[in-house]
Every structure is written in structure tokens, then in C-alpha cells.
Motif scaffolding. Structure first.
Motif, PDB file in Angstrom:
ATOM      1  N   LEU A 146     -64.691  35.640  14.811  1.00  0.00           N
ATOM      2  CA  LEU A 146     -64.430  36.366  13.563  1.00  0.00           C
ATOM      3  C   LEU A 146     -62.958  36.270  13.201  1.00  0.00           C
ATOM      4  N   ASN A 147     -62.075  36.305  14.200  1.00  0.00           N
ATOM      5  CA  ASN A 147     -60.643  36.097  13.940  1.00  0.00           C
ATOM      6  C   ASN A 147     -60.418  34.738  13.305  1.00  0.00           C
ATOM      7  N   ARG A 148     -61.044  33.703  13.863  1.00  0.00           N
ATOM      8  CA  ARG A 148     -60.895  32.352  13.325  1.00  0.00           C
ATOM      9  C   ARG A 148     -61.406  32.288  11.884  1.00  0.00           C
ATOM     10  N   THR A 149     -62.520  32.958  11.638  1.00  0.00           N
ATOM     11  CA  THR A 149     -63.081  32.997  10.282  1.00  0.00           C
ATOM     12  C   THR A 149     -62.109  33.621   9.295  1.00  0.00           C
ATOM     13  N   ALA A 150     -61.454  34.700   9.705  1.00  0.00           N
ATOM     14  CA  ALA A 150     -60.498  35.371   8.822  1.00  0.00           C
ATOM     15  C   ALA A 150     -59.344  34.456   8.452  1.00  0.00           C
ATOM     16  N   ILE A 151     -58.999  33.540   9.337  1.00  0.00           N
ATOM     17  CA  ILE A 151     -57.895  32.618   9.081  1.00  0.00           C
ATOM     18  C   ILE A 151     -58.310  31.461   8.181  1.00  0.00           C
ATOM     19  N   ILE A 152     -59.533  30.940   8.372  1.00  0.00           N
ATOM     20  CA  ILE A 152     -59.914  29.686   7.702  1.00  0.00           C
ATOM     21  C   ILE A 152     -60.866  29.842   6.528  1.00  0.00           C
ATOM     22  N   PHE A 153     -61.266  31.051   6.171  1.00  0.00           N
ATOM     23  CA  PHE A 153     -62.306  31.186   5.144  1.00  0.00           C
ATOM     24  C   PHE A 153     -61.885  30.636   3.789  1.00  0.00           C
ATOM     25  N   GLN A 154     -60.573  30.483   3.557  1.00  0.00           N
ATOM     26  CA  GLN A 154     -60.100  29.978   2.272  1.00  0.00           C
ATOM     27  C   GLN A 154     -59.937  28.455   2.241  1.00  0.00           C
ATOM     28  N   LEU A 155     -60.478  27.744   3.202  1.00  0.00           N
ATOM     29  CA  LEU A 155     -60.263  26.304   3.286  1.00  0.00           C
ATOM     30  C   LEU A 155     -60.612  25.548   2.003  1.00  0.00           C
ATOM     31  N   GLY A 156     -61.613  25.984   1.294  1.00  0.00           N
ATOM     32  CA  GLY A 156     -61.998  25.282   0.071  1.00  0.00           C
ATOM     33  C   GLY A 156     -61.371  25.852  -1.191  1.00  0.00           C
ATOM     34  N   TYR A 157     -60.439  26.796  -1.057  1.00  0.00           N
ATOM     35  CA  TYR A 157     -59.916  27.498  -2.230  1.00  0.00           C
ATOM     36  C   TYR A 157     -58.820  26.724  -2.960  1.00  0.00           C
ATOM     37  N   LYS A 158     -58.144  25.814  -2.254  1.00  0.00           N
ATOM     38  CA  LYS A 158     -57.075  25.002  -2.850  1.00  0.00           C
ATOM     39  C   LYS A 158     -56.033  25.880  -3.547  1.00  0.00           C
ATOM     40  N   LYS A 159     -55.809  25.662  -4.874  1.00  0.00           N
ATOM     41  CA  LYS A 159     -54.774  26.413  -5.582  1.00  0.00           C
ATOM     42  C   LYS A 159     -55.113  27.889  -5.743  1.00  0.00           C
ATOM     43  N   SER A 160     -56.372  28.237  -5.530  1.00  0.00           N
ATOM     44  CA  SER A 160     -56.776  29.642  -5.635  1.00  0.00           C
ATOM     45  C   SER A 160     -56.528  30.422  -4.340  1.00  0.00           C
ATOM     46  N   THR A 161     -56.005  29.748  -3.330  1.00  0.00           N
ATOM     47  CA  THR A 161     -55.742  30.399  -2.048  1.00  0.00           C
ATOM     48  C   THR A 161     -54.785  31.576  -2.221  1.00  0.00           C
ATOM     49  N   ASP A 162     -55.130  32.679  -1.617  1.00  0.00           N
ATOM     50  CA  ASP A 162     -54.233  33.839  -1.556  1.00  0.00           C
ATOM     51  C   ASP A 162     -53.291  33.588  -0.384  1.00  0.00           C
ATOM     52  N   PHE A 163     -52.126  33.011  -0.672  1.00  0.00           N
ATOM     53  CA  PHE A 163     -51.215  32.615   0.398  1.00  0.00           C
ATOM     54  C   PHE A 163     -50.636  33.819   1.124  1.00  0.00           C
ATOM     55  N   GLU A 164     -50.461  34.914   0.431  1.00  0.00           N
ATOM     56  CA  GLU A 164     -49.972  36.117   1.099  1.00  0.00           C
ATOM     57  C   GLU A 164     -50.961  36.580   2.163  1.00  0.00           C
ATOM     58  N   SER A 168     -50.343  36.485   6.194  1.00  0.00           N
ATOM     59  CA  SER A 168     -50.472  37.706   7.004  1.00  0.00           C
ATOM     60  C   SER A 168     -51.414  37.485   8.176  1.00  0.00           C
ATOM     61  N   GLU A 169     -52.465  36.675   7.965  1.00  0.00           N
ATOM     62  CA  GLU A 169     -53.376  36.360   9.072  1.00  0.00           C
ATOM     63  C   GLU A 169     -52.677  35.498  10.119  1.00  0.00           C
ATOM     64  N   CYS A 170     -51.881  34.552   9.662  1.00  0.00           N
ATOM     65  CA  CYS A 170     -51.121  33.713  10.600  1.00  0.00           C
ATOM     66  C   CYS A 170     -50.146  34.555  11.416  1.00  0.00           C
ATOM     67  N   GLU A 171     -49.475  35.480  10.745  1.00  0.00           N
ATOM     68  CA  GLU A 171     -48.529  36.342  11.442  1.00  0.00           C
ATOM     69  C   GLU A 171     -49.227  37.214  12.483  1.00  0.00           C
ATOM     70  N   LYS A 172     -50.377  37.712  12.117  1.00  0.00           N
ATOM     71  CA  LYS A 172     -51.103  38.606  13.023  1.00  0.00           C
ATOM     72  C   LYS A 172     -51.547  37.892  14.292  1.00  0.00           C
ATOM     73  N   HIS A 202     -41.712  26.056   4.161  1.00  0.00           N
ATOM     74  CA  HIS A 202     -40.802  27.205   4.245  1.00  0.00           C
ATOM     75  C   HIS A 202     -41.330  28.230   5.236  1.00  0.00           C
ATOM     76  N   TYR A 203     -42.618  28.506   5.171  1.00  0.00           N
ATOM     77  CA  TYR A 203     -43.193  29.487   6.094  1.00  0.00           C
ATOM     78  C   TYR A 203     -43.105  28.996   7.540  1.00  0.00           C
ATOM     79  N   VAL A 204     -43.511  27.767   7.772  1.00  0.00           N
ATOM     80  CA  VAL A 204     -43.503  27.226   9.133  1.00  0.00           C
ATOM     81  C   VAL A 204     -42.088  27.234   9.718  1.00  0.00           C
ATOM     82  N   ASN A 205     -41.110  26.912   8.895  1.00  0.00           N
ATOM     83  CA  ASN A 205     -39.726  26.849   9.377  1.00  0.00           C
ATOM     84  C   ASN A 205     -39.080  28.217   9.540  1.00  0.00           C
ATOM     85  N   SER A 206     -39.722  29.230   9.011  1.00  0.00           N
ATOM     86  CA  SER A 206     -39.114  30.564   9.066  1.00  0.00           C
ATOM     87  C   SER A 206     -39.826  31.515  10.018  1.00  0.00           C
TER      88      SER A 206
END
Length: 222
Positions: A146-164, A168-172, A202-206
Motif C-alpha cells: 500500500l505504501n508503494r501504491t501511494a507513491i506510484i498511483f500517479q504514474l499515468g497522470y503526466k502533466k496532471s501529476t500533483d507534484f506536491e 510528500s510521499e517521497c519525503e515520508k 531540483h528536488y533530487v538535488n535538494s
């Protein structure tokens, strides 16, 4: 004779024990296989569904769950194929209960990734107001899949991805030692990087991602 009985008989009639052993080995022997190649499995499924069109259309949720509880991996893939075909533009608010059960039953990357991207991703496009509630629940779960799902569920969203939300999932989960979580973070960032490489770089480097996550995130950007 029911659809489930019929497709079980057809899979059994086309069983290839030697190939099934190879398939099972590939998935770390988590599941038995009939040993049917993907195209043949889909051909058998197509033939069987054509016979039981009405039964499937009116009862596909129960059929998918019945298939999913059988041991052979071909049954699980058939269930997913049916579910994704029949659920298109027909999501009901309570379908997340079944989707979560599928994610948590006979779980491995080959099923979870498809369900995460298409079933969860599709459900939350149909009910965007449920996104934060569902993703928070999945993200805070003790169930890794379920954790993995929370991270990858937007894979098909492209420009509609909620990057915030993705960030936040990556940070968690960025300190996780679990391979499938580290890989999921890199994969999700890489996919978004195809439409917004600057933001991902930018995110990866920060932030201090695990080496695997970082490698996967930027390997198509630089």
C-alpha cells in the motif's frame, strides 16, 4: 457452467509445467503457474469472456474476487484484466474497498503495479476528492504494497501529476530500506521527470534520497 469454472478448465487444458516452473522462479516462487504465455492467456480469456459476457458485465466484481483467491498467478492476471476492462467509466465510490483487497491479496510487483497505476489511479481520477484520504491511509499503512501504491498511483497522470503530493510521499518514505519502496520513489520521480525534468532534478538535488531512488529518478534526465 460458470465463467470461473470454464476459464479454470481452459487454463488447465493448456498447462505447461516446465514453463510454469520458470514463471514461478521469476516471481521468487511466490505463486504457482499453469505455464501459459501472456498472449495465450489473453486469447483464452477473450474466448471465455465472449461466452459469458452477460454474467461478467453484471457480476464482474465478484468474479474478479473469486478468481483472485485461487492460487495460480494466471487467475490473478485474468481478474485484473477483467476488472480494468469492466470498471472503465463505471467506478463506484465503494470500489476502493475491493481495490484495496486486491492490492493486499497475493501481492507482488506484477499485480500491485498494474492495480496502483490503473485501478487506484483511475478511481482517484473519478473521485479526486478522495485522493488525500486514500493516499494518506495507504501511505501510513504497515503494508508495504500500500505504501508503494501511494507513491506510484500517479504514474499515468503526466502533466496532471500533483507534484506536491508525490514529493510528500517521497519525503515520508525516503529513508526506507525496502527495495520496492526505494525503486517506487525513483520510478515515480522519473515518470514525472519526463514532463518536468527541472522540478525533479531540483528536488533530487535538494534532498537525501537513497542511492537507488536517486539513480532511478534521474537516469533519463542526465
Amino acid at each position: 457452467m460458470s465463467f470461473v469454472t470454464t476459464i479454470k478448465q481452459q487454463f488447465e487444458a493448456n498447462e505447461n509445467v516446465a514453463y510454469g516452473k520458470k514463471q514461478s522462479d521469476y516471481l521468487k516462487n511466490n505463486f504457482p503457474f499453469y505455464g501459459i504465455q501472456t498472449q495465450s492467456r489473453r486469447d483464452i480469456l477473450k474466448n471465455c469472456t465472449s461466452i459469458f459476457k452477460d454474467e461478467i458485465k453484471t457480476n464482474f466484481r465478484a468474479i474478479c474476487w473469486e478468481l483472485y483467491q485461487l492460487p495460480q498467478r494466471e487467475m490473478h492476471h485474468a481478474a485484473i484484466d477483467i476488472f480494468l476492462k469492466e470498471i472503465k467509466n463505471k467506478y463506484q465510490i465503494e470500489d476502493i474497498v475491493l481495490i484495496e483487497k486486491l492490492l493486499l491479496t497475493n501481492s507482488w510487483w506484477d499485480s500491485v503495479d498494474t492495480l496502483a497505476k490503473y485501478a487506484v489511479g483511475g478511481y482517484l481520477k473519478a473521485f479526486p476528492e478522495k485522493t488525500l484520504e486514500i493516499i494518506e491511509k495507504f501511505s501510513n499503512s504497515e503494508a508495504m504494497w500500500l505504501n508503494r501504491t501511494a507513491i506510484i498511483f500517479q504514474l499515468g497522470y503526466k502533466k496532471s501529476t500533483d507534484f506536491e503530493l508525490l514529493r510528500s510521499e517521497c519525503e515520508k518514505h525516503k529513508h526506507s530500506t525496502e527495495f520496492f519502496i526505494q525503486k517506487a520513489i525513483g520510478w515515480a520521480l522519473r515518470e514525472y521527470g519526463s514532463v518536468n525534468p527541472t522540478a525533479v532534478l531540483h528536488y533530487v538535488n535538494s534532498t537525501n534520497l537513497k542511492p537507488l531512488s536517486k539513480k532511478e529518478a534521474i537516469r533519463k534526465i542526465i
